[in-house]
Each structure stands twice: as structure tokens, then as C-alpha cells.
Scaffold this motif. Structure first.
Motif, mmCIF file in Angstrom:
data_model
loop_
_atom_site.group_PDB
_atom_site.id
_atom_site.type_symbol
_atom_site.label_atom_id
_atom_site.label_comp_id
_atom_site.label_asym_id
_atom_site.label_seq_id
_atom_site.Cartn_x
_atom_site.Cartn_y
_atom_site.Cartn_z
ATOM 1 N N VAL B 373 0.843 -1.199 0.000
ATOM 2 C CA VAL B 373 0.000 0.000 0.000
ATOM 3 C C VAL B 373 0.879 1.250 0.000
ATOM 4 C CG1 VAL B 373 -1.845 1.236 1.217
ATOM 5 C CG2 VAL B 373 -1.757 -1.265 1.276
ATOM 6 N N PHE B 374 1.902 1.240 0.860
ATOM 7 C CA PHE B 374 2.762 2.423 0.943
ATOM 8 C C PHE B 374 3.502 2.651 -0.376
ATOM 9 C CE2 PHE B 374 3.149 1.428 5.721
ATOM 10 C CZ PHE B 374 1.944 2.067 5.963
ATOM 11 N N ARG B 375 3.911 1.523 -1.008
ATOM 12 C CA ARG B 375 4.606 1.645 -2.293
ATOM 13 C C ARG B 375 3.634 2.274 -3.300
ATOM 14 N NH1 ARG B 375 5.224 -3.441 -3.735
ATOM 15 N NH2 ARG B 375 7.207 -3.896 -2.733
ATOM 16 N N ALA B 376 2.398 1.768 -3.302
ATOM 17 C CA ALA B 376 1.387 2.290 -4.223
ATOM 18 C C ALA B 376 1.171 3.786 -3.984
ATOM 19 C CB ALA B 376 0.085 1.523 -4.032
ATOM 20 N N VAL B 377 1.136 4.165 -2.716
ATOM 21 C CA VAL B 377 0.907 5.578 -2.395
ATOM 22 C C VAL B 377 2.042 6.427 -2.944
ATOM 23 C CG1 VAL B 377 0.882 7.233 -0.477
ATOM 24 C CG2 VAL B 377 -0.540 5.198 -0.377
ATOM 25 N N ARG B 378 3.252 5.923 -2.769
ATOM 26 C CA ARG B 378 4.411 6.702 -3.240
ATOM 27 C C ARG B 378 4.397 6.822 -4.765
ATOM 28 N NH1 ARG B 378 9.420 6.545 0.702
ATOM 29 N NH2 ARG B 378 8.277 6.352 2.640
ATOM 30 N N ILE B 379 4.075 5.690 -5.451
ATOM 31 C CA ILE B 379 4.008 5.736 -6.920
ATOM 32 C C ILE B 379 2.906 6.711 -7.324
ATOM 33 C CG2 ILE B 379 3.495 4.401 -8.991
ATOM 34 C CD1 ILE B 379 4.704 1.952 -7.571
ATOM 35 N N ALA B 380 1.784 6.628 -6.612
ATOM 36 C CA ALA B 380 0.653 7.486 -6.948
ATOM 37 C C ALA B 380 1.058 8.954 -6.884
ATOM 38 C CB ALA B 380 -0.508 7.205 -6.006
ATOM 39 N N TYR B 381 1.772 9.316 -5.810
ATOM 40 C CA TYR B 381 2.210 10.709 -5.671
ATOM 41 C C TYR B 381 3.080 11.118 -6.864
ATOM 42 C CZ TYR B 381 0.521 12.063 -1.094
ATOM 43 O OH TYR B 381 -0.276 12.441 -0.064
ATOM 44 N N LEU B 382 3.991 10.201 -7.232
ATOM 45 C CA LEU B 382 4.908 10.514 -8.332
ATOM 46 C C LEU B 382 4.141 10.639 -9.648
ATOM 47 C CD1 LEU B 382 7.830 8.112 -7.360
ATOM 48 C CD2 LEU B 382 7.942 10.603 -7.435
ATOM 49 N N GLU B 383 3.178 9.742 -9.825
ATOM 50 C CA GLU B 383 2.415 9.755 -11.072
ATOM 51 C C GLU B 383 1.544 11.004 -11.172
ATOM 52 O OE1 GLU B 383 2.864 8.178 -13.559
ATOM 53 O OE2 GLU B 383 3.756 6.235 -13.092
ATOM 54 N N VAL B 384 0.943 11.376 -10.062
ATOM 55 C CA VAL B 384 0.083 12.559 -10.076
ATOM 56 C C VAL B 384 0.907 13.790 -10.460
ATOM 57 C CG1 VAL B 384 -1.213 14.112 -8.557
ATOM 58 C CG2 VAL B 384 -1.618 11.657 -8.462
ATOM 59 N N GLU B 385 2.128 13.810 -9.972
ATOM 60 C CA GLU B 385 3.023 14.936 -10.296
ATOM 61 C C GLU B 385 3.729 14.700 -11.637
ATOM 62 O OE1 GLU B 385 3.380 17.744 -8.510
ATOM 63 O OE2 GLU B 385 1.788 16.937 -7.238
ATOM 64 N N ASN B 386 3.468 13.566 -12.240
ATOM 65 C CA ASN B 386 4.144 13.146 -13.472
ATOM 66 C C ASN B 386 5.665 13.157 -13.277
ATOM 67 O OD1 ASN B 386 4.262 12.139 -16.001
ATOM 68 N ND2 ASN B 386 3.962 14.104 -17.068
ATOM 69 N N ALA B 387 6.101 12.667 -12.106
ATOM 70 C CA ALA B 387 7.531 12.720 -11.794
ATOM 71 C C ALA B 387 8.131 11.335 -11.696
ATOM 72 C CB ALA B 387 7.731 13.470 -10.488
ATOM 73 N N TYR B 388 7.366 10.336 -12.086
ATOM 74 C CA TYR B 388 7.887 8.973 -11.968
ATOM 75 C C TYR B 388 8.941 8.739 -13.035
ATOM 76 C CZ TYR B 388 8.001 4.017 -10.923
ATOM 77 O OH TYR B 388 8.406 2.767 -10.554
ATOM 78 N N ASP B 389 10.088 8.341 -12.557
ATOM 79 C CA ASP B 389 11.181 8.081 -13.494
ATOM 80 C C ASP B 389 11.616 6.633 -13.302
ATOM 81 O OD1 ASP B 389 13.428 7.903 -14.968
ATOM 82 O OD2 ASP B 389 14.416 9.709 -14.155
ATOM 83 N N SER B 390 11.308 5.823 -14.327
ATOM 84 C CA SER B 390 11.577 4.379 -14.195
ATOM 85 C C SER B 390 13.025 4.097 -13.846
ATOM 86 C CB SER B 390 11.260 3.656 -15.502
ATOM 87 O OG SER B 390 9.888 3.679 -15.678
ATOM 88 N N LYS B 391 13.874 4.913 -14.423
ATOM 89 C CA LYS B 391 15.312 4.658 -14.218
ATOM 90 C C LYS B 391 15.683 4.711 -12.724
ATOM 91 C CE LYS B 391 16.954 7.137 -17.785
ATOM 92 N NZ LYS B 391 17.750 8.246 -18.214
ATOM 93 N N HIS B 392 15.125 5.734 -12.044
ATOM 94 C CA HIS B 392 15.447 5.896 -10.627
ATOM 95 C C HIS B 392 14.544 5.077 -9.718
ATOM 96 C CE1 HIS B 392 17.196 9.701 -12.185
ATOM 97 N NE2 HIS B 392 18.192 9.249 -11.431
#
Lengths: 326, 860
Positions: B373-392
Motif C-alpha cells: 500500500v505504501f509503495r502504491a501511495v508513493r508511486i501514486a504521488y509521483l504519477e500525479v506529479e508526473n515525476a515517476y522516473d523508471s530509471k530511478h
């Protein structure tokens, strides 16, 4: 200790008494009589101290105020004229577990009962003595009493009383072994209540002179003092009668008086310009006669028998010689 | 650890007796002559004052010697060979007023607030305090709710008795309403009083905080306080987290919706027909609608990988919201739990043979569940900000476990609590140590028997060895919260538990259970036992929280101990000595006093017979203060009181004296850690004082030298000047006028000015007494000065509706409409204490108002 607060004692008496538990017959004193105020104050004290009615006795002599025991739903002894104190001392001598109050008047206490009064002071038994002082014999319709002021016209002195009155406080303070002397007025219920409660909690002979109004025969006696509180002098001290804001406001004339100071107490008791009220004298260390009269009261039957035998044995011939003879 | 600190407010008191205590050295009796020690008042009045035993008959010198020798033999022996056993009803003298627990307001029953209902985030409060506060809130004056107020002790006692058989908390309102009925029945009041009491009870019950519970003192109460703390912490955090998750779900849904709208297929007539079919019922033409909608806005779609990731995350969060919440608490225990606890739906209980060892894996399981759940929350935050970077982020999130949790996240994992008794834990110390060092936020609650040795069987003599201190072991692990507390002080216990539950670190709570080692013998109840363990330094309290700062002064708190600045707490006990004189005996409460409550230590005490010579007898605290070489020939004793209030001395064995010395040693270590009686501080203050004194002395010497110099200089100058003047005068002036004029000139400024000025100042500075002007009070409303009422019945007889009596049988005003102004004026004239004030007429139609107002004037 043990992390407990100061109110750690969880005291739950078997019964809880309300004011009604101390109320008996409707008081038959005259309308406006100061005794009503004393009765109410005493009933409130009984309730607030949760005195057990079956362990409380009111003893009185003869007079208006001596009707007091009839109006309390406790044990009572309406005794002979002037004999309230010997009866009360007798009760206390054999039943030290009882709380004994005495209701007596200026005539009852300071005239026919004077000898008993003096000795009761000296005995210093644990009694709360209320001396109702209205300066007249009211019950028998206006005769001069020992505390009637000079000039008071009565049936016995139609042209006015001749002699200066007895001062009950001066007298009491003059007797050896006296331990508690106070004065209050019936028209200030707060001071009346506080004084009587302090008296009740003193171990010894607590003598309280209550300046009491008689609306029929001496209505003028206290009127001026009642209307002008500056004529009353409030005695204050941390060991005296507990104070109340309303009292401090009402009685502007005040004096700090240490109740241990008997010389000053005597001077104050003899003041004529103002009426000092409060605690004049208290000494907790004076011996109480009941501590001596009670010795041996708790002895069991067997102990008494053993003591009796021991005494008798002093006269018996004992030992092997006596046995061989028989 | 070496950091000295001097922040402790209490000044260390070295040795006894303090001033105001008269020492009767021969008998080891210290009487209080000033207000030095707290006086322990007897519970049951003067009858209950302990009396010292008197010597019934004279004892010969030979017999005296024999008695003393026997005591010496006993002191040196082990308890098995001891003298005749002491009576079971003996308690330490200082505890004699508290022997009957029913007569002691000791903090139980405890009222437990439901989450969010307590003032100032309070979790629990003593029922007596709560009731007093509630009554005060609706009846602030002493005369209000009089009967209820007078009977609060009765209510407390009834509640205490009602809870005596209950181990679980019960609903407070239900219980108190039953108590209310029982109290009303017992009081047997008259109708009027009964009605008044019933109304007051109703008001009181209405004000009891909702869903509150009452808990009595029992062995399981520790667990219930644990549950209480968990209930107050986790649900609130969960609710806040859910809100956060909901917000993220909505954001993710919006993202997906935008994505969907970019797809042209969604605007085809078929798709529109499919979505509108249910609502439009065929009235809308999807083809026409598709034409109106036109081409899609935006055409760059997110990568399938990202879309898949967002959908997966949204799925996890949706599932988290949908699934029923897991339990509040996981308890891992070795001993048996009672059914009431084991069946609590909000608690998962697991029995394990080494709970400390098992705890880590339980926590891992709980953490793993939440990690998704916590991982999902963190990904969600990144995705909402469009800041998810697969590399990192891919690699980092791949190994996302509890160690990566933030503190807030760690606190959302249902806490894992290890519940273990000290006896069992004694064998599992390695597991405990590993657990505390692991950094896992696991709570360890250990119940200890303060008289015993963890890990030892109860049959072994507990006084024989150095005491093993579990709390001290916890302190040595440094980074865990460590608390030593007991159920006798629930506020302290809950405070520590709260700190444990709100910190993402391990915590160890060493709690005294109140259960004696030897349960077969009668005892005086768990509360008294636990409290005595605290007083006798057998189980000192402390709270160590590494999060509070970097120094011991910030981290370590000893303040909950009685008189923490002393070796032993000291009290004065009113008693009668062997001559029957009333005295206040000053005595400490030592470990030996506590040991007297523990049946397993009984063999270590022997009664000192009246008449036994006092030569070698010495109080325990004084014995311990002696150099061991000097104390060899002494016999330490404690004061005890039996149920008939007889007071006697009990000699103790050398082994028990050794145990006392050992506990005192540990207590002094704790004191040093807490900054009390710290040797470093003492040395530092001595040094500073010495330096300051030297500085002052140097300054003084310098000033004295300067002064001497100045005087010398002034003297020389003055002599020269006066000689010069004299010479000038002799040359210029008329010799006959010299003396008078010269004297005048010299005296004028120096003598007159200061006194005159002072007088002036005095008159200016001391203004005359300002008379306080009293406000001129006037009242238009009628009123009665109730406290002045003498209860003469005059006004009541005039009109019993207009004038009423209160609970003190003193008059107050009733319904004004049921009486006339004439009546109130008449009553005022009659009232012997002039307590009635008629005010102004309230009914203008009443006849003779003018005359009545005039009559009323003197009373207003």
C-alpha cells in the motif's frame, strides 16, 4: 505517600443523615426569638459533621432555651433547674463515646447552677456548652437574671435592676483548667455556626456565650448592637473562629487575638465599649476529667473477675500450708 | 553517560536527620519537631493511632542479654533456621493507615475515555476525580447538589465493589446508573430529598463522557491499558491515512479519465450508444452526438507501461479501502491469556515459545502487507506529479520494505506487542536484546515481580543475590524507549505506553504486576504491594526516551518516584510511644519495609521483644549509612504495626540487609543518571564555588588595598590643603571672627541638608491612607441574604410560596407572582436578621404602593 492526594480517606459512614434526621417537634419559641437561629445552626452542624443521632445527647436545665432537646431528634435530657452541667458530666463520665451538648441559659447556668458551672469548667469534660444569654428569665415571664443589665425593669425589680451583671466570660476565664471560651451572637448565623462548630471540635469543656435576643422582654438589649455592627468587635486569628468574607465586610471593628493569650482574653472579655465576639481562649493541652473516670471502663468480665479475685486473695490464706490444714 | 547535569530542581539532601527532627539515638527513634516530613494521618481517627508495646513486667539483666543474643543469632542466620515466624497481620508501620484498601481513595476504579472524548488528549482518569469535576461543573456552590456531593465517597465505594470481580472494563454509564440506584436505596431519604438526589444523579450521569468505561485494579488491567492506548493511537492515524488514499485514488481516476478521453474510439457512435443506452432510453441519437463532440483533444497517450502501472496502483489502493481493517494490535505471548482478552476481535493473539524472537517475523508480515500500500501511495504521488522516473524509481521501489517506511508509515502498521513475564524472559535475554537493537517498532511489555529475581524459581530465597534489573538492561540497548512503571500509577504507565506507541522505535515497558512471589499466603492487595515496591525502591520508576534529546538530562526522567532526591522517602507517622505520649515518629520507607509485605521474605523478620535492650538495635537506613566494618555488631530493624494498632520493632537478617544495600546501590545509580546526587555535578559545583570564592576574595583584597591607598592620599592632600588655608587665613583675616564663621561655613551644607531632604521625601512618598469608597449599592429586585437567615419561620408563615427554605433550612425567594409587595415588606420588617430586601414593587396595580415603598426603604 503512595502518590495519594490529601483527601485520600474514603470515609463512608453506614448511614447518611440529612437535616430532617435531626429535626423533631416544631419549636415553640416566640416569633423572633434568637433560639430558632441556634437550633438551625446546631442542626446544620450535626448534619455537616454527620453526627450519629443515636450517639448524640442534648442535656438542658430549665428555661426557654432548655427546651432545646425537645426539638432535636437525638437523645435528650431535660433536667432540673441549674443541673444541666452535672447531668452532662455524668453522661460523659460513663459514656465517653457520646457527643454531649448542653443547652443552658443565663439564669440556669449563672444563678442556681453556678456551683456546677464552676466545677464543670474545672473538670474540662468534652462537652459543647451553649449558654443562651438573653439577660432575663423569659419562661417565667420576666424576672431579673444574673446577666440583666443595671436598670432593666423586671417583675422582681420594677424600678430597674440594682446590681451590675455577672460577666459569664470573665467568670469562666477565671476558673482553673478552663480550656475553651467563645462568644457569638444569634443574629449572625455564619458566625454562630462557625463558633459552635469550632467548639464542637474542641476536646474539652467548650463554653460558648450566645448573645440571644428575647423579643418579648429584652428586645432593646441587643437592638443597638444588631443595628450598628461597628459596636461588635470581631476577634480574628488563624487559630480562632473561621472567618467568612461577609463577616469581614459586616464587622469593621476587628482585632487579631491569639486564643492562647489568656491575659488578653480576660481583658477583652471585660470590655464594655464594644462587644467582642469570637474565640477568646483555647488550650488543647488541659487535662479532661473523663480520661480518669473512664479508666477500666473497657475491662471485660473476666478481667474484672480476675482483678476482684486478686484483691480478695490479699485476705485469703493460701499456699501448701493452708491446703494441708484443710 | 558521563555528562553531568544539574537540572534537577531538588537540592540533594545528604543523610538524616534533617533539621527539625529530634533524635533519640538510644532507641533509634526520630521524632519530628518541625514540619519536615510529610505526616501520614491515620485513616480511622485517633483510635487507629499505632501504639508502641509497653514492657509488661521488668526483665532481669540476664534475660535481657539472652534476648539480645538470640536476636544476634537470628540476624546472622538464614531464614530457614530462624526464630518463631512473625504474625501475618503485620504491615510496615507507615502502611498501617492504608491497610484497608476500601478506605483509601487510591485512583481505582479508573475511568477510560473513548478515543476523542477526553480533555487534553487524556486517556484515563481516577473515577473520584472525574465525579468531583463533573459535580463541580453543574453545582459549583457547596449547597448545590449537597446530598450527591456528600455521598460521592459512597458512589466510589459502590463502584469499587461492583468492579471487584470484573477483570474487563465495563460501561461506565451503565455501572454508575446501577450504583446510583443502589445508593438511593441505601440512603432511604425522604421523598423531597430523594427527588432532589435523583435529579442530581440524572445530571451527573448525563455528563459522563460517552462510551467511557470503568476499570478496576486487577492482574489484567495492564493489558486493558495497553488496548486503551492502541485504540487511542491507531484508528486516528488510519482515518487520516485513508483520507489521503481517497484523495490519491480520485487523482489517479482523473488521470485515467483524461487518458480515456484522448482515445478517439470513445467518441464513436457505438461507444456513445453503449454508455448512454441506460440513461437516455433511445431519445439521444449517438451519431449526431458524435458529430457534435468532434475530434478528441490531445493525442499523445501515456505509455502502456505507465498506464498499466497507474491501473495497478489504483487497484491496490481500491482494494486497501475496500478490505476490512486489520486488527489494532498483535500480541505475542508465551503464558496463557484469559478468554476475554484472547477473544477480543480487535486483537490478534499468538502463542509462541520465545515471543521476542517471533516478534520480528510477525512484524515483517504486518509490514509486508502495508508495504504494498505504501509503495502504491508513493508511486501514486509521483504519477500525479508526473515525476515517476523508471530509471530511478523502479529499482528503489523494488526493494521497498519496512526499513524504507517513513515514521508516519511505520506507525500505521498494526503494532506488534510482546507480552512476557520477567520470569520467562529471564531465559530469553538474547532475543530481547536483539529485538531492542533491531530498530523494529515492536513493543515489549514485561510483567515483573519486584521482590523476585527474573528467571529464578519462586521457592529460592530471593534475598541471596544481587538483583537483576531488566530495565537497566533495556537502558543499555540505548535506542529503545525504556519505561519502568506499575499499575499502581496508571497515569505514568499510560504516558510511557503512549510514547511507545507513537514512536517508530522499539520500546520496553517493565511493569510491576502487584502479584507477590508467594501467592499462597494472605496479602494486602496488589495496589498496596505495587505502591510499596515503588516507595521502597524495589521497583523505581523511570522513563527513558532517546527521541527527547541527546543528553541524559533530556532523555531520562525519574520524577515520578517519591522524594527522588533522597535515598529512601521519609515520612512522619503519628503514634503513641510506650509512655502513651502522642508523637510523630519520623521513619524512612526502605526496601525492608516493602519486603515485609512479601510473604516470601517473612522468614527474614523477627519480633524484638519488649524489654530487649536497645544497645545494638539500629534503624535500617542508619545501618546502611554506616561503614560495613562498624555495622557488624548492629542489628537493623523496621517498625511494624499489627491489626490491633500495636507497634513493634522487627529485626531483619543480614541477607535482607544485603538486599537493601543492593537496591539502594541501584537506586543511587539511577539517581546519578537522572542528575540527582551526581558526583560529577557535586565536584563541578564545588569547583565553581571555590573559583567564585577565590575571585571574590581577590576582588575584596584589591578593593581594600585601593581604599587604603585612597585614604592615605586624601589624608595627605587634606593635611596639605588645611595647612595652606590656615596659613592664608592667619595672614589675611581678622583672628577674632575666625572660629564662629568657619564653623558656620563648615556645618551648613553637611548637617542640615540630608535630614531635611529625608523629611521632605518622607512626606512626599507616604500619601495619607486613601479611604476605599464602597460602591453605593441599590437594588430594584427583591432579594434575600440567605446565609443570614435564622430560620425563625416568620416569612414562611406569611406566605410559603413567596418564601421557601433551601437545603440548609434558610430562606430564599420563591415565586414573586404568588405574593404581594405588601407581604415582602411585612416580612422584611419582621425578619430578625434583616436579611430580606424588598427592592421596588413589581406589580404597579398593587394598592398603597407609595406607603409600602417608603416602609421598604430602610431595608433596600
Amino acid at each position: 505517600m503512595l502518590g495519594l492526594k490529601s483527601d485520600w480517606v474514603l470515609d463512608v459512614p453506614q448511614r447518611y443523615y440529612t437535616l430532617e434526621d435531626y429535626e423533631s417537634n416544631v419549636a415553640r419559641w416566640c416569633v423572633g426569638c434568637g433560639d430558632h437561629a441556634v437550633l438551625n445552626a446546631v442542626q446544620r452542624i450535626c448534619r455537616d459533621e454527620q453526627l450519629k443521632p443515636e450517639k448524640t445527647v442534648f442535656v438542658s436545665g430549665i428555661g426557654c432555651s432548655s427546651r432545646f432537646p425537645h426539638y432535636m431528634k437525638t437523645y435528650g435530657f431535660h433536667s432540673l433547674h441549674g443541673r444541666a452541667l452535672p447531668v452532662a458530666c455524668g453522661v460523659k463520665a460513663r459514656r465517653p463515646d457520646l457527643t454531649v451538648w448542653v443547652a443552658t441559659g443565663d439564669g440556669d447556668c449563672c444563678s442556681i447552677g453556678t456551683a456546677h458551672w464552676i466545677h464543670a469548667i474545672r473538670y474540662n469534660m468534652n462537652l459543647t456548652v451553649m449558654m443562651f444569654d438573653n439577660g432575663i428569665y423569659g419562661l417565667t415571664k420576666a424576672q431579673t437574671s444574673p446577666t440583666s443589665p443595671i436598670g432593666l425593669k423586671t417583675n422582681t425589680h420594677p424600678r430597674g435592676a440594682w446590681l451590675p451583671p455577672i460577666n459569664p466570660l470573665v467568670t469562666t476565664l477565671g476558673v482553673s483548667n478552663c480550656s475553651f471560651v467563645a462568644r457569638t451572637v444569634d443574629w449572625n448565623p455564619i458566625h454562630l455556626y462557625n463558633t459552635l462548630r469550632t467548639a464542637l471540635n474542641h476536646r474539652g469543656f467548650s463554653f460558648v456565650q450566645i448573645m440571644q435576643r428575647c423579643p418579648n422582654y429584652t428586645s432593646q438589649l441587643h437592638q443597638q448592637t444588631q443595628n450598628d455592627p461597628s459596636l461588635v468587635m470581631l476577634l480574628t486569628h488563624e487559630n480562632g473562629v473561621p472567618m467568612d468574607d461577609s463577616m469581614s465586610r459586616l464587622f469593621k471593628t476587628q482585632q487579631v487575638h491569639d486564643p492562647m493569650d489568656i491575659d488578653e482574653a480576660r481583658e477583652l472579655a471585660d470590655r464594655h465599649d464594644v462587644l467582642p465576639i469570637g474565640l477568646f481562649f483555647r488550650d488543647q493541652s488541659r487535662p479532661c476529667y473523663e480520661d480518669y473516670t473512664n479508666i477500666g471502663l473497657e475491662m471485660s468480665y473476666d478481667e474484672r473477675l480476675a482483678g476482684f479475685e486478686k484483691e480478695l486473695d490479699k485476705f485469703a490464706v493460701s499456699g501448701p500450708q493452708a491446703k494441708s490444714k484443710s | 553517560m558521563n555528562t553531568p547535569n544539574n537540572e534537577t530542581p531538588q537540592t540533594p539532601v545528604e543523610g538524616l536527620p534533617p533539621t527539625g527532627i529530634a533524635l533519640n539515638a538510644g532507641k533509634g527513634e526520630k521524632y519530628e519537631s518541625g514540619k519536615v516530613a510529610e505526616v501520614i494521618a491515620p485513616a480511622d481517627g485517633s483510635n487507629g493511632v499505632p501504639r508502641m508495646l509497653t514492657v509488661s513486667q521488668e526483665i532481669g539483666a540476664a534475660e535481657q542479654r539472652m534476648l539480645l543474643e538470640e536476636l544476634h543469632r537470628f540476624h546472622a542466620s538464614s531464614p530457614e533456621q530462624g526464630m518463631a515466624k512473625i504474625a501475618q497481620d503485620l504491615v510496615p508501620a507507615l502502611l498501617s493507615p492504608f491497610r484497608e484498601l476500601e478506605k483509601v481513595r487510591h485512583g481505582f476504579p479508573l475511568f477510560l475515555y473513548a478515543p476523542g472524548t477526553g480533555p487534553d488528549e487524556l486517556l484515563c482518569v481516577a473515577l473520584s476525580d472525574l465525579l468531583a469535576e463533573l459535580v463541580e461543573s453543574f453545582a459549583p456552590s457547596e449547597d448545590q447538589a449537597r446530598i450527591l456531593r456528600d455521598n460521592l465517597p459512597r458512589i466510589e465505594l459502590f463502584a469499587y465493589k461492583a468492579l471487584s470481580g470484573q477483570s474487563a472494563p465495563v460501561d461506565a454509564r451503565n455501572l454508575l446508573s446501577q450504583v446510583a440506584q443502589a445508593v438511593q436505596k441505601e440512603l432511604q431519604l425522604r421523598e423531597e430529598d430523594a427527588a432532589r438526589l435523583k435529579t442530581d444523579f440524572g445530571t451527573l450521569l448525563d455528563r459522563i463522557p460517552t462510551d467511557g468505561k470503568l476499570l478496576g485494579f486487577n492482574d489484567d488491567a495492564i493489558l486493558h491499558l495497553l488496548f486503551l492506548t492502541a485504540r487511542h493511537v491507531l484508528p486516528l492515524k488510519r482515518a487520516a491515512f485513508k483520507k489521503q488514499v481517497d484523495h490519491l485514488r480520485w487523482k489517479l481516476k482523473s488521470l485515467l479519465l483524461v487518458e480515456k478521453n484522448k482515445d478517439t474510439s470513445s467518441r464513436q457512435p457505438e461507444a456513445l450508444r453503449a454508455s448512454l443506452e441506460k440513461v437516455s432510453g433511445g431519445f439521444v441519437d449517438p451519431t449526431a452526438l458524435a458529430n457534435i463532440l468532434g475530434p478528441a483533444r490531445g493525442s499523445v497517450l501515456m505509455t502502456p507501461l505507465r498506464r498499466k502501472r497507474i491501473e495497478a496502483v489504483k487497484h491496490i489502493l481500491d482494494e486497501y479501502v475496500k478490505t476490512k481493517e486489520s486488527s489494532l494490535l498483535t500480541i505475542i505471548h508465551e503464558g496463557e491469556l484469559k478468554d476475554t482478552l484472547a477473544k477480543d476481535p480487535s486483537v490478534d493473539c499468538f502463542k509462541q515459545s520465545d515471543p521476542c524472537k517471533a516478534a520480528a517475523s510477525f512484524f515483517d508480515k504486518q509490514a509486508a502487507k502495508m508495504a504494498d500500500v505504501f509503495r502504491a501511495v508513493r508511486i501514486a504521488y509521483l504519477e500525479v506529479e508526473n515525476a515517476y522516473d523508471s530509471k530511478h524509481h523502479d529499482a528503489w521501489l523494488e526493494r521497498f520494505d519496512w526499513e524504507a517506511f517513513s515514521e508516519q508509515e511505520a506507525l500505521l502498521v498494526p503494532p506488534v506487542v510482546v507480552l512476557q513475564s520477567a520470569n520467562r524472559l529471564g531465559e530469553q535475554l538474547v532475543s530481547l536484546s536483539r529485538l531492542l537493537l533491531s530498530g523494529l517498532p515492536v513493543k515489549v511489555v514485561v510483567t515483573v515481580q519486584p521482590a523476585g529475581q527474573p528467571g529464578e524459581t519462586s521457592s529460592k530465597d530471593p534475598a541471596g543475590a544481587f538483583h537483576f534489573e531488566l530495565g537497566y538492561l533495556g537502558l543499555s540497548q540505548r535506542e529503545a524507549i525504556v519505561q519502568q512503571s506499575s499499575l499502581a500509577r496508571p497515569a505514568h504507565l499510560v504516558q510511557g505506553l503512549m510514547q511507545g506507541f507513537t514512536a517508530a522505535r522499539a520500546s520496553l515497558h517493565v511493569v510491576s504486576s502487584g502479584v507477590p512471589l508467594d501467592k499462597s499466603q494472605p496479602n494486602f492487595g496488589g495496589w498496596l504491594y505495587s505502591s510499596a515496591a515503588l516507595e521502597g525502591r524495589a521497583h523505581p520508576f523511570f522513563l527513558y526516551n532517546p527521541a527527547k534529546g541527546t543528553s541524559w538530562a533530556q532523555r531520562f526522567d525519574l520524577s515520578e518516584n517519591p522524594q527522588p532526591e533522597q535515598d529512601w522517602p521519609v515520612y512522619a507517622l503519628p503514634c503513641k510511644n510506650d509512655k502513651g505520649e502522642e508523637k510523630k515518629l519520623v521513619m524512612p520507607f526502605t526496601f525492608a519495609e516493602f519486603a515485609l509485605l512479601e510473604p516470601a521474605y517473612r522468614g527474614h523478620f523477627a519480633a524484638v521483644a519488649p524489654g530487649c535492650p536497645d544497645d545494638d538495635l539500629i534503624a535500617v537506613d542508619e545501618y546502611l549509612a554506616l561503614d560495613p566494618n562498624q555495622s557488624t555488631h548492629k542489628i537493623p530493624f523496621v517498625w511494624a504495626v499489627d491489626k490491633d494498632h500495636q507497634m513493634l520493632r522487627l529485626a531483619i537478617t543480614r541477607r535482607l540487609a544485603f538486599a537493601c544495600r543492593d537496591r539502594l546501590g541501584y537506586w543511587r545509580t539511577l539517581q546519578e543518571l537522572g542528575g540527582v546526587n551526581n558526583e560529577y555535578v557535586r565536584k563541578a559545583t564545588d569547583k565553581v564555588r571555590e573559583e567564585a570564592r577565590a575571585e571574590v576574595n581577590a576582588e575584596k583584597a584589591r578593593l581594600e588595598a585601593t581604599r587604603a591607598e585612597e585614604i592615605e592620599r586624601a589624608r595627605t592632600e587634606a593635611a596639605g590643603e588645611s595647612m595652606g588655608r590656615l596659613a592664608a587665613m592667619l595672614l589675611e583675616s581678622d583672628l577674632t571672627t575666625l572660629s564662629a564663621g568657619g564653623a558656620k561655613r563648615a556645618a551648613a551644607p553637611s548637617l542640615s541638608s540630608p535630614s531635611a531632604d529625608a523629611k521632605k521625601e518622607a512626606t512626599v512618598e507616604a500619601p495619607g491612607p486613601v479611604e476605599e469608597k464602597e460602591e453605593d449599592l441599590s437594588f430594584n429586585e427583591p432579594w434575600i441574604d440567605t446565609p443570614l437567615c435564622t430560620s425563625c419561620n416568620d416569612c414562611i408563615n406569611l406566605n410559603p410560596q413567596l418564601f421557601l427554605y433551601n437545603g440548609n433550612k434558610q430562606a430564599l425567594l420563591g415565586d414573586l407572582n404568588s405574593g404581594t409587595y405588601a407581604q415582602i415588606v411585612a416580612a422584611a420588617q419582621k425578619c430578625p436578621s434583616r436579611a430580606i430586601h424588598p427592592g421596588k414593587p413589581w406589580n404597579p396595580d398593587e394598592p398603597n404602593l407609595e406607603e409600602l415603598t417608603k416602609k421598604a426603604e430602610p431595608f433596600s
